[in-house]
Design an enzyme around this catalytic site. Structure first.
Site, PDB file in Angstrom:
ATOM      1  N   ARG A 261       0.812  -1.236   0.000  1.00 26.38           N
ATOM      2  CA  ARG A 261       0.000   0.000   0.000  1.00 26.38           C
ATOM      3  C   ARG A 261       0.839   1.278   0.000  1.00 26.38           C
ATOM      4  O   ARG A 261       0.394   2.330   0.445  1.00 26.38           O
ATOM      5  CB  ARG A 261      -0.959   0.035   1.194  1.00 26.38           C
ATOM      6  CG  ARG A 261      -1.974  -1.064   1.150  1.00 26.38           C
ATOM      7  CD  ARG A 261      -3.193  -0.732   1.980  1.00 26.38           C
ATOM      8  NE  ARG A 261      -4.134  -1.828   1.911  1.00 26.38           N
ATOM      9  CZ  ARG A 261      -4.101  -2.875   2.709  1.00 26.38           C
ATOM     10  NH1 ARG A 261      -3.187  -2.953   3.652  1.00 26.38           N
ATOM     11  NH2 ARG A 261      -4.985  -3.833   2.564  1.00 26.38           N
TER      12      ARG A 261
ATOM     13  N   LYS B  54       4.458  11.743 -10.942  1.00 29.07           N
ATOM     14  CA  LYS B  54       3.562  10.994 -11.833  1.00 29.07           C
ATOM     15  C   LYS B  54       4.240   9.666 -12.148  1.00 29.07           C
ATOM     16  O   LYS B  54       5.339   9.657 -12.718  1.00 29.07           O
ATOM     17  CB  LYS B  54       3.357  11.760 -13.134  1.00 29.07           C
ATOM     18  CG  LYS B  54       2.208  12.737 -13.116  1.00 29.07           C
ATOM     19  CD  LYS B  54       1.951  13.162 -14.552  1.00 29.07           C
ATOM     20  CE  LYS B  54       0.840  14.169 -14.674  1.00 29.07           C
ATOM     21  NZ  LYS B  54       0.643  14.559 -16.071  1.00 29.07           N
TER      22      LYS B  54
ATOM     23  N   GLU C 109      12.370  18.453 -23.738  1.00 30.37           N
ATOM     24  CA  GLU C 109      11.609  18.847 -22.536  1.00 30.37           C
ATOM     25  C   GLU C 109      12.237  20.076 -21.875  1.00 30.37           C
ATOM     26  O   GLU C 109      11.529  20.922 -21.333  1.00 30.37           O
ATOM     27  CB  GLU C 109      11.533  17.704 -21.518  1.00 30.37           C
ATOM     28  CG  GLU C 109      10.895  16.420 -22.033  1.00 30.37           C
ATOM     29  CD  GLU C 109       9.373  16.468 -22.179  1.00 30.37           C
ATOM     30  OE1 GLU C 109       8.755  17.510 -21.862  1.00 30.37           O
ATOM     31  OE2 GLU C 109       8.801  15.446 -22.617  1.00 30.37           O
TER      32      GLU C 109
ATOM     33  N   LYS D 287       9.803  23.054 -13.374  1.00 29.72           N
ATOM     34  CA  LYS D 287       8.833  21.978 -13.166  1.00 29.72           C
ATOM     35  C   LYS D 287       8.382  21.940 -11.702  1.00 29.72           C
ATOM     36  O   LYS D 287       7.194  21.792 -11.400  1.00 29.72           O
ATOM     37  CB  LYS D 287       9.417  20.627 -13.580  1.00 29.72           C
ATOM     38  CG  LYS D 287       8.424  19.496 -13.345  1.00 29.72           C
ATOM     39  CD  LYS D 287       8.436  18.450 -14.391  1.00 29.72           C
ATOM     40  CE  LYS D 287       7.312  17.461 -14.145  1.00 29.72           C
ATOM     41  NZ  LYS D 287       7.495  16.209 -14.860  1.00 29.72           N
TER      42      LYS D 287
ATOM     43  N   GLU E 219      -2.560  18.153 -11.441  1.00 31.62           N
ATOM     44  CA  GLU E 219      -2.927  18.628 -12.782  1.00 31.62           C
ATOM     45  C   GLU E 219      -4.397  19.049 -12.901  1.00 31.62           C
ATOM     46  O   GLU E 219      -5.135  18.571 -13.752  1.00 31.62           O
ATOM     47  CB  GLU E 219      -2.586  17.560 -13.844  1.00 31.62           C
ATOM     48  CG  GLU E 219      -2.549  18.170 -15.242  1.00 31.62           C
ATOM     49  CD  GLU E 219      -1.968  17.245 -16.316  1.00 31.62           C
ATOM     50  OE1 GLU E 219      -0.972  16.573 -16.047  1.00 31.62           O
ATOM     51  OE2 GLU E 219      -2.524  17.248 -17.412  1.00 31.62           O
TER      52      GLU E 219
ATOM     53  N   ARG F 141      -0.674  22.899 -14.106  1.00 32.83           N
ATOM     54  CA  ARG F 141       0.232  21.829 -14.533  1.00 32.83           C
ATOM     55  C   ARG F 141       0.018  21.442 -15.995  1.00 32.83           C
ATOM     56  O   ARG F 141       0.897  20.894 -16.647  1.00 32.83           O
ATOM     57  CB  ARG F 141       0.090  20.611 -13.607  1.00 32.83           C
ATOM     58  CG  ARG F 141       1.178  19.568 -13.826  1.00 32.83           C
ATOM     59  CD  ARG F 141       1.238  18.519 -12.725  1.00 32.83           C
ATOM     60  NE  ARG F 141       2.282  17.549 -13.039  1.00 32.83           N
ATOM     61  CZ  ARG F 141       2.813  16.695 -12.175  1.00 32.83           C
ATOM     62  NH1 ARG F 141       2.400  16.685 -10.922  1.00 32.83           N
ATOM     63  NH2 ARG F 141       3.743  15.840 -12.544  1.00 32.83           N
TER      64      ARG F 141
ATOM     65  N   ASN G  63       2.074  20.272 -20.747  1.00 29.38           N
ATOM     66  CA  ASN G  63       1.709  19.462 -21.924  1.00 29.38           C
ATOM     67  C   ASN G  63       1.954  20.196 -23.241  1.00 29.38           C
ATOM     68  O   ASN G  63       1.504  19.733 -24.295  1.00 29.38           O
ATOM     69  CB  ASN G  63       0.227  19.052 -21.858  1.00 29.38           C
ATOM     70  CG  ASN G  63      -0.016  18.062 -20.752  1.00 29.38           C
ATOM     71  OD1 ASN G  63       0.826  17.203 -20.499  1.00 29.38           O
ATOM     72  ND2 ASN G  63      -1.139  18.188 -20.069  1.00 29.38           N
TER      73      ASN G  63
ATOM     74  N   HIS H  61       2.547  18.354 -26.424  1.00 26.58           N
ATOM     75  CA  HIS H  61       2.283  16.945 -26.135  1.00 26.58           C
ATOM     76  C   HIS H  61       0.982  16.403 -26.723  1.00 26.58           C
ATOM     77  O   HIS H  61       0.853  15.201 -26.907  1.00 26.58           O
ATOM     78  CB  HIS H  61       2.311  16.700 -24.625  1.00 26.58           C
ATOM     79  CG  HIS H  61       3.705  16.581 -24.066  1.00 26.58           C
ATOM     80  ND1 HIS H  61       4.614  17.612 -24.155  1.00 26.58           N
ATOM     81  CD2 HIS H  61       4.353  15.564 -23.449  1.00 26.58           C
ATOM     82  CE1 HIS H  61       5.760  17.221 -23.582  1.00 26.58           C
ATOM     83  NE2 HIS H  61       5.618  15.984 -23.156  1.00 26.58           N
TER      84      HIS H  61
ATOM     85  N   HIS I  20       1.986  13.238 -28.459  1.00 23.65           N
ATOM     86  CA  HIS I  20       1.504  11.914 -28.044  1.00 23.65           C
ATOM     87  C   HIS I  20       0.778  11.207 -29.179  1.00 23.65           C
ATOM     88  O   HIS I  20       0.907   9.985 -29.355  1.00 23.65           O
ATOM     89  CB  HIS I  20       0.549  12.035 -26.846  1.00 23.65           C
ATOM     90  CG  HIS I  20       1.255  12.174 -25.535  1.00 23.65           C
ATOM     91  ND1 HIS I  20       0.698  12.824 -24.448  1.00 23.65           N
ATOM     92  CD2 HIS I  20       2.473  11.764 -25.132  1.00 23.65           C
ATOM     93  CE1 HIS I  20       1.558  12.792 -23.437  1.00 23.65           C
ATOM     94  NE2 HIS I  20       2.636  12.159 -23.830  1.00 23.65           N
TER      95      HIS I  20
ATOM     96  N   HIS J 108      10.177  10.177 -27.836  1.00 25.52           N
ATOM     97  CA  HIS J 108       9.242  11.117 -27.214  1.00 25.52           C
ATOM     98  C   HIS J 108       9.665  12.561 -27.532  1.00 25.52           C
ATOM     99  O   HIS J 108       8.839  13.391 -27.908  1.00 25.52           O
ATOM    100  CB  HIS J 108       9.213  10.870 -25.714  1.00 25.52           C
ATOM    101  CG  HIS J 108       8.270  11.771 -24.964  1.00 25.52           C
ATOM    102  ND1 HIS J 108       6.906  11.730 -25.147  1.00 25.52           N
ATOM    103  CD2 HIS J 108       8.507  12.762 -24.066  1.00 25.52           C
ATOM    104  CE1 HIS J 108       6.342  12.650 -24.378  1.00 25.52           C
ATOM    105  NE2 HIS J 108       7.286  13.278 -23.707  1.00 25.52           N
TER     106      HIS J 108
HETATM  107 ZN    ZN Z   1       7.063  14.718 -22.203  1.00 29.55          ZN
END
Ligand code: ZN
Ligand code: ADP
Length: 363
Positions: free
Chosen positions: A124, A146, A188, A230, A240, A244, A248, A251, A255, A267
């Site tokens: 947990r 994340k 990034e 960041k 987010e 936040r 993106n 992205h 993506h 990426h």
């Molecule tokens: Zn990224």
């Protein structure tokens, strides 16, 4: 009716430090001996990083009589799966590792996301330390908590928020990193400058050659500023809900390209193309001046990142199909990150699929 209230409205402090320097890796075991984070450690890594650094860390820990184990999986995004997570968990259970264990995530983004997610659910939730070894992980993915695995449905589609206890960035790891992984991380870093800090963007313009030649001082400055940007955004909006989202930038299209090409593109490259499309769109809508679009694209170019999908044959329709599956679409409108100047991003709800289609067709 009887009501029993479960009062969980308590403050928690998940703050942590990011340490950035050369040679931190060599001192990590001694540091844990001096200030233990747990009574045993599971070093989770991939097959490449395991060979170069994992065995050494295990030896250092064991020389310091710290109860520790090395768990490694095959390098590559394919391993970021529920199956690998299960294998790692089974191994940890077989080793009898309990709640007093701390995970050390030693590797790139794949290791960080996967090992962090194991930490989020094992017993947990147990603590973990990020020790990123790629530029992308140092400047971006190891910060913010994340954690996730990919599923056949989508990238990062099963995961959690679980903050590390600390992040230990040793710039020396970059000496063994393949060159194309440097460009991947730079996408990034450039993104962080574009969305939040025009002075940093200027620094990158001036220092890009040094960074590409692996000048450790320039890299250290770039990583530090990237982490600060960041960290500020995450501190304000951990889950987010609003701000936040600006992370993106590039992205939504990025993506979609990655997924349409079945991850046959890095990426960073996909995000670079995404940022070029986003800048064009912002200029077209009158938010961003043409000069800034050119400056952004020139820096990406210098970093060895693409503006276009020139050598990939991808129809705009296919990219659009993927965007439609994107979780950021609300009532047919897309939460799309645009710039209004270099160093300033905002989330626009004014972008339609038709706008994106036109930009992609002009590519
Ligand atoms: Zn990224
Ligand atoms: P990312 O951080 O971009 O998500 P990965 O975790 O997939 O990337 O790492 C990219 C590749 O680089 C993997 O094959 C990984 O094993 C390798 N790698 C990571 N760090 C290093 C390093 N410091 N030296 C050499 N290879 C590395």
């Amino acid at each position: 009716m009887e009501t029993v209230k479960i009062d969980l409205n308590k403050e928690t402090d998940d703050s942590y430090d990011i340490f950035i320097d050369s040679f931190l890796f060599d001192g990590l075991a001694d540091e844990l001996k001096r200030k233990p984070a747990a009574n045993s450690y599971a070093v989770i890594t991939d097959s490449n990083v395991g060979k170069i650094y994992g065995k050494k860390l295990l030896k250092n820990l064991q020389d310091d009589e710290i109860n520790s184990h090395l768990i490694s999986f095959s390098a590559g995004e394919k391993s970021k799966s529920r199956k690998t997570k299960e294998r790692i968990e089974d191994e940890m259970l077989r080793l009898g590792l309990g709640r007093g264990t701390c995970i050390i995530a030693l590797g790139g983004g794949v290791v960080g996301d996967l090992a962090g997610f194991v930490a989020a659910t094992y017993m947990r939730g147990i603590p973990y330390i990020q020790v990123p070894t790629t530029l992308l992980a140092m400047a971006d993915s190891s910060i913010g908590g994340k954690v996730a695995v990919d599923t056949p449905h989508a990238k990062n589609s099963v995961g959690s928020f679980h903050q590390p206890k600390k992040v230990v960035i040793d710039i020396n790891f970059l000496k063994t990193l393949p060159k194309k992984e440097i460009a991947n991380g730079l996408a990034e870093i450039i993104k962080h400058a574009l969305i939040k800090d025009k002075d940093f963007f200027h620094f990158l313009e001036k220092n890009i050659d040094g960074i590409l030649k692996c000048d450790l001082e320039a890299l250290k400055q770039a990583i530090k500023r990237s982490c600060e940007i960041k960290a500020d955004i995450v501190a304000e909006d951990e889950k987010e809900k609003g701000l936040r989202k600006i992370l993106n930038y590039g992205h939504t299209i990025g993506h979609a390209i990655e997924s349409a090409l079945k991850y046959g593109i890095s990426h960073g490259e996909a995000v670079a193309v995404g940022m070029c499309c986003a800048a064009k769109l912002a200029a077209k809508k009158g938010f961003l001046d043409e000069g800034s679009v050119i400056r952004q694209n020139n820096l990406l170019d210098h970093a060895g990142l693409p503006h276009k999908l020139s050598h990939h044959k991808l129809k705009p329709k296919i990219i659009l199909e993927r965007i439609k599956y994107d979780k950021k679409i609300i009532n047919g409108r897309i939460n799309f990150v645009l710039l209004n100047s270099i160093g300033n991003a905002f989330v626009s709800d004014d972008v339609t699929l038709e706008d994106i289609k036109k930009i992609l067709e002009e590519q």
